[in-house]
Design a protein around this motif. Structure first.
Motif, PDB file in Angstrom:
ATOM      1  N   THR A   6      45.524  73.087  26.638  1.00 24.67           N
ATOM      2  CA  THR A   6      44.828  72.110  25.803  1.00 24.67           C
ATOM      3  C   THR A   6      45.739  70.957  25.414  1.00 24.67           C
ATOM      4  O   THR A   6      45.267  69.860  25.129  1.00 24.67           O
ATOM      5  N   THR A   7      47.048  71.182  25.425  1.00 29.81           N
ATOM      6  CA  THR A   7      48.012  70.145  25.041  1.00 29.81           C
ATOM      7  C   THR A   7      48.495  69.293  26.208  1.00 29.81           C
ATOM      8  O   THR A   7      49.286  68.374  26.017  1.00 29.81           O
ATOM      9  N   GLY A   8      48.032  69.580  27.419  1.00 33.84           N
ATOM     10  CA  GLY A   8      48.415  68.774  28.570  1.00 33.84           C
ATOM     11  C   GLY A   8      48.341  69.565  29.857  1.00 33.84           C
ATOM     12  O   GLY A   8      47.987  70.741  29.859  1.00 33.84           O
ATOM     13  N   SER A  51      43.104  56.489  30.846  1.00 40.43           N
ATOM     14  CA  SER A  51      43.346  57.763  30.178  1.00 40.43           C
ATOM     15  C   SER A  51      43.774  57.501  28.733  1.00 40.43           C
ATOM     16  O   SER A  51      44.510  56.554  28.472  1.00 40.43           O
ATOM     17  N   PHE A  54      45.876  59.146  27.229  1.00 42.65           N
ATOM     18  CA  PHE A  54      47.225  59.696  27.102  1.00 42.65           C
ATOM     19  C   PHE A  54      48.175  59.051  28.105  1.00 42.65           C
ATOM     20  O   PHE A  54      47.751  58.596  29.168  1.00 42.65           O
ATOM     21  N   THR A  93      50.705  59.091  31.120  1.00 42.46           N
ATOM     22  CA  THR A  93      50.764  59.942  32.310  1.00 42.46           C
ATOM     23  C   THR A  93      52.070  59.660  33.044  1.00 42.46           C
ATOM     24  O   THR A  93      52.340  58.515  33.409  1.00 42.46           O
ATOM     25  N   ALA A  97      49.100  55.093  27.953  1.00 40.16           N
ATOM     26  CA  ALA A  97      47.761  55.420  27.472  1.00 40.16           C
ATOM     27  C   ALA A  97      46.934  54.145  27.357  1.00 40.16           C
ATOM     28  O   ALA A  97      47.466  53.072  27.060  1.00 40.16           O
ATOM     29  N   ILE A 137      50.649  65.115  32.096  1.00 34.92           N
ATOM     30  CA  ILE A 137      50.011  64.531  30.923  1.00 34.92           C
ATOM     31  C   ILE A 137      50.315  65.413  29.727  1.00 34.92           C
ATOM     32  O   ILE A 137      50.082  66.619  29.779  1.00 34.92           O
ATOM     33  N   LYS A 147      49.257  65.825  25.859  1.00 35.82           N
ATOM     34  CA  LYS A 147      48.209  65.364  24.950  1.00 35.82           C
ATOM     35  C   LYS A 147      48.595  65.450  23.482  1.00 35.82           C
ATOM     36  O   LYS A 147      47.936  64.833  22.656  1.00 35.82           O
ATOM     37  N   SER A 148      49.623  66.185  23.139  1.00 33.99           N
ATOM     38  CA  SER A 148      49.968  66.317  21.724  1.00 33.99           C
ATOM     39  C   SER A 148      50.604  65.035  21.198  1.00 33.99           C
ATOM     40  O   SER A 148      51.169  64.247  21.942  1.00 33.99           O
ATOM     41  N   TYR A 181      48.935  62.561  19.726  1.00 38.27           N
ATOM     42  CA  TYR A 181      47.998  61.442  19.725  1.00 38.27           C
ATOM     43  C   TYR A 181      46.911  61.696  18.708  1.00 38.27           C
ATOM     44  O   TYR A 181      46.510  62.828  18.474  1.00 38.27           O
TER      45      TYR A 181
END
Length: 112
Positions: free
Chosen positions: A34-36, A54, A56, A58, A88, A106, A108-109, A111
């Motif tokens: 879930t975090t990337g 995106s 996020f 990359t 992003a 990626i 995701k944490s 953000y």
């Protein structure tokens, strides 16, 4: 396996875990959380991913061949071993003028 079909705690050669397929883009997930996620992608010559944006950053690293990465209309040409960060919220296209393989990471944490 939960993340991919790669066995954890076992070494592998990243460039060998995905093949080139004529007229195709292949994507293989290495880690998905879930975090990337981390994926390895192969592009046959002339193939591309459609333009996207995106939410996020990359990180792209070319592991075989040469890639063209277009970020907000500006082209960068990456050889094997070269990397770039797609910011992003930037429009981007990934193109194969010649065939190539890359790792996409990626995170995701951090953000909102």
């Amino acid at each position: 396996m939960e993340d991919s079909d790669l066995e954890k705690a076992q070494q592998f050669i990243i460039v060998e875990i995905i093949e080139y397929v004529p007229n195709s883009v292949l994507i293989k997930t290495i880690i998905k959380k879930t975090t990337g996620n981390v994926t390895v992608v192969s592009f046959d010559s002339g193939e591309a991913l459609t333009e996207k944006i995106s939410p996020f950053d990359t990180f792209i690293q070319v592991i075989d061949g040469k890639a063209e990465i277009i970020i907000d209309g500006k082209s960068s040409f990456l050889d094997t071993g070269h990397s770039i960060i797609i910011p992003a919220h930037s429009r981007n296209i990934i193109k194969a003028n010649v065939r190539f393989k890359m790792i996409s990471t990626i995170i995701k944490s951090g953000y909102d």
